[in-house]
Design a protein around this motif. Structure first.
Motif, short mmCIF file in Angstrom:
data_model
loop_
_atom_site.label_atom_id
_atom_site.label_comp_id
_atom_site.label_asym_id
_atom_site.label_seq_id
_atom_site.Cartn_x
_atom_site.Cartn_y
_atom_site.Cartn_z
N LEU A 143 3.36 58.28 -2.82
CA LEU A 143 3.46 58.29 -4.28
C LEU A 143 3.48 59.70 -4.83
O LEU A 143 3.87 59.93 -5.97
CB LEU A 143 2.29 57.49 -4.89
CG LEU A 143 2.24 56.02 -4.47
CD1 LEU A 143 0.96 55.37 -4.98
CD2 LEU A 143 3.46 55.28 -4.99
N ARG A 144 3.03 60.65 -4.01
CA ARG A 144 2.95 62.04 -4.49
C ARG A 144 4.00 62.89 -3.77
O ARG A 144 4.37 62.60 -2.62
CB ARG A 144 1.56 62.63 -4.20
CG ARG A 144 0.44 62.02 -5.01
CD ARG A 144 -0.88 62.71 -4.72
NE ARG A 144 -1.26 62.57 -3.30
CZ ARG A 144 -1.31 63.57 -2.44
NH1 ARG A 144 -0.99 64.79 -2.81
NH2 ARG A 144 -1.69 63.36 -1.20
N GLU A 145 4.41 63.92 -4.43
CA GLU A 145 5.29 64.87 -3.77
C GLU A 145 4.48 65.68 -2.77
O GLU A 145 3.30 65.94 -3.00
CB GLU A 145 5.93 65.81 -4.80
CG GLU A 145 6.97 65.10 -5.68
CD GLU A 145 7.47 66.00 -6.79
OE1 GLU A 145 6.67 66.84 -7.26
OE2 GLU A 145 8.63 65.84 -7.20
N VAL A 146 5.09 66.06 -1.68
CA VAL A 146 4.42 66.90 -0.68
C VAL A 146 5.24 68.16 -0.48
O VAL A 146 6.41 68.22 -0.88
CB VAL A 146 4.23 66.17 0.67
CG1 VAL A 146 3.29 65.00 0.52
CG2 VAL A 146 5.57 65.71 1.22
N GLU A 147 4.60 69.13 0.15
CA GLU A 147 5.30 70.41 0.36
C GLU A 147 5.92 70.45 1.75
O GLU A 147 5.39 69.89 2.71
CB GLU A 147 4.31 71.57 0.21
CG GLU A 147 3.78 71.71 -1.21
CD GLU A 147 2.80 72.86 -1.32
OE1 GLU A 147 2.38 73.39 -0.26
OE2 GLU A 147 2.45 73.22 -2.45
N CYS A 148 7.02 71.19 1.86
CA CYS A 148 7.66 71.43 3.15
C CYS A 148 6.66 72.19 4.03
O CYS A 148 6.04 73.14 3.60
CB CYS A 148 8.93 72.25 2.94
SG CYS A 148 9.65 72.87 4.48
N ARG A 149 6.57 71.77 5.29
CA ARG A 149 5.63 72.44 6.21
C ARG A 149 6.05 73.88 6.48
O ARG A 149 5.20 74.73 6.73
CB ARG A 149 5.61 71.69 7.55
CG ARG A 149 4.89 70.38 7.49
CD ARG A 149 5.11 69.64 8.80
NE ARG A 149 4.69 70.45 9.94
CZ ARG A 149 3.47 70.45 10.44
NH1 ARG A 149 2.54 69.68 9.91
NH2 ARG A 149 3.17 71.20 11.48
N ALA A 150 7.35 74.14 6.43
CA ALA A 150 7.83 75.48 6.81
C ALA A 150 7.74 76.48 5.66
O ALA A 150 7.37 77.63 5.87
CB ALA A 150 9.27 75.39 7.31
N CYS A 151 8.08 76.06 4.43
CA CYS A 151 8.19 77.03 3.34
C CYS A 151 7.39 76.66 2.10
O CYS A 151 7.42 77.39 1.11
CB CYS A 151 9.66 77.23 2.97
SG CYS A 151 10.35 75.82 2.06
N SER A 152 6.70 75.52 2.10
CA SER A 152 5.88 75.06 0.97
C SER A 152 6.69 74.67 -0.25
O SER A 152 6.12 74.43 -1.31
CB SER A 152 4.83 76.12 0.58
OG SER A 152 3.99 76.40 1.67
N HIS A 153 7.99 74.59 -0.14
CA HIS A 153 8.82 74.09 -1.23
C HIS A 153 8.51 72.60 -1.41
O HIS A 153 8.32 71.88 -0.44
CB HIS A 153 10.30 74.29 -0.86
CG HIS A 153 11.24 74.04 -1.98
ND1 HIS A 153 11.47 74.95 -2.99
CD2 HIS A 153 12.04 72.97 -2.25
CE1 HIS A 153 12.36 74.46 -3.84
NE2 HIS A 153 12.72 73.26 -3.40
N VAL A 154 8.45 72.14 -2.68
CA VAL A 154 8.12 70.73 -2.93
C VAL A 154 9.29 69.84 -2.51
O VAL A 154 10.44 70.08 -2.89
CB VAL A 154 7.79 70.51 -4.42
CG1 VAL A 154 7.61 69.02 -4.71
CG2 VAL A 154 6.52 71.28 -4.79
N LEU A 155 8.97 68.82 -1.70
CA LEU A 155 10.00 67.87 -1.27
C LEU A 155 10.07 66.75 -2.31
O LEU A 155 9.07 66.09 -2.58
CB LEU A 155 9.65 67.28 0.09
CG LEU A 155 9.51 68.28 1.25
CD1 LEU A 155 8.92 67.58 2.47
CD2 LEU A 155 10.86 68.89 1.59
N PRO A 156 11.23 66.52 -2.90
CA PRO A 156 11.33 65.48 -3.93
C PRO A 156 11.09 64.09 -3.35
O PRO A 156 11.37 63.83 -2.18
CB PRO A 156 12.76 65.63 -4.45
CG PRO A 156 13.49 66.32 -3.35
CD PRO A 156 12.51 67.18 -2.64
N LEU A 157 10.56 63.21 -4.18
CA LEU A 157 10.37 61.82 -3.76
C LEU A 157 11.74 61.18 -3.56
O LEU A 157 12.66 61.40 -4.34
CB LEU A 157 9.59 61.04 -4.82
CG LEU A 157 8.11 61.36 -4.95
CD1 LEU A 157 7.52 60.65 -6.17
CD2 LEU A 157 7.37 60.95 -3.69
N GLN A 158 11.85 60.40 -2.48
CA GLN A 158 13.11 59.71 -2.22
C GLN A 158 12.83 58.25 -1.97
O GLN A 158 11.76 57.89 -1.48
CB GLN A 158 13.82 60.30 -1.00
CG GLN A 158 14.31 61.72 -1.23
CD GLN A 158 15.00 62.28 0.00
OE1 GLN A 158 14.75 61.84 1.11
NE2 GLN A 158 15.85 63.26 -0.21
#
Ligand SMILES: [Zn+2]
Length: 204
Positions: free
Chosen positions: A167-182
């Motif tokens: 339910l929540r957005e999470v960050e990319c493990r490599a660069c901490s960019h937010v991964l959009p909900l899909q």
């Protein structure tokens, strides 16, 4: 003669894969599914291969079916990401989100690729925490994509294993960019386990 040669090669390929699976401590049912060998032939192979005192364990009962295992702890999360990357690298899973899945190959070839990916994972991760049966289950679960899935980061292109229904957005493990909900969906049709009845169909 050619028919005989082809059959010999196929049979030899089955046996070679079966031996790799035995070494990976795969269950009898798993070996039967991937190789098409009959239960009886798998059991004979195991008996002839595993000698008293051998370090190989035999697992009994049902294969693992809980995806929650893979992201349960930080260590397992790490292992899962390395293994997922190997599954992509060796062509068991598609290389890009929504991209074309690798052409489905014959079960024996798929089984070989799965073994290659698992071998690479165990070489990279010291004290690997995911066994072969769970690795096969992870490949199935990621190719289905309805509980956990692969998501590529739009920023760095890194591959992430995420819960499909989060339910929540999470960050990319490599660069901490937010991964959009899909929305949940299939990552591809790269790998599904061969039907359980394969061994019976081939009559081997
Ligand atoms: Zn990233």
């Amino acid at each position: 003669m050619r028919v005989t040669d082809d059959r010999y090669r196929r049979d030899r390929s089955r046996l070679e894969l079966a031996l790799r699976l035995v070494k990976h401590e795969a269950r009898t049912q798993t070996i039967r599914q991937w190789t098409g060998l009959s239960d009886d032939r798998v059991r004979k192979l195991i008996r002839s291969y595993i000698r008293p005192g051998a370090a190989i364990r035999r697992h009994r009962g049902k294969s693992p079916q809980q995806v929650g295992f893979f992201l349960r702890t930080a260590q397992l999360d790490h292992d899962t990401h390395v293994l997922a990357a190997m599954l992509v690298l060796f062509g068991v899973l598609p290389t890009r989100q929504r991209g074309a899945a690798p052409r489905r190959s014959a079960p024996i070839q798929q089984g070989r690729l799965l073994c290659d990916a698992f071998d690479a994972y165990t070489r990279i991760v010291e004290g690997a925490r995911i066994d072969f049966e769970r690795a096969a289950f992870l490949a199935d679960a990621l190719s289905m994509g309805d509980e956990i899935r692969l998501q590529w980061c739009e920023h760095c292109g890194g591959v992430n294993v995420i819960e499909a229904l989060r339910l929540r957005e999470v960050e990319c493990r490599a660069c901490s960019h937010v991964l959009p909900l899909q929305r949940p969906g299939r990552a591809g049709r790269a790998m599904t386990r061969p039907p359980a009845t394969l061994g019976n169909q081939t009559g081997l």
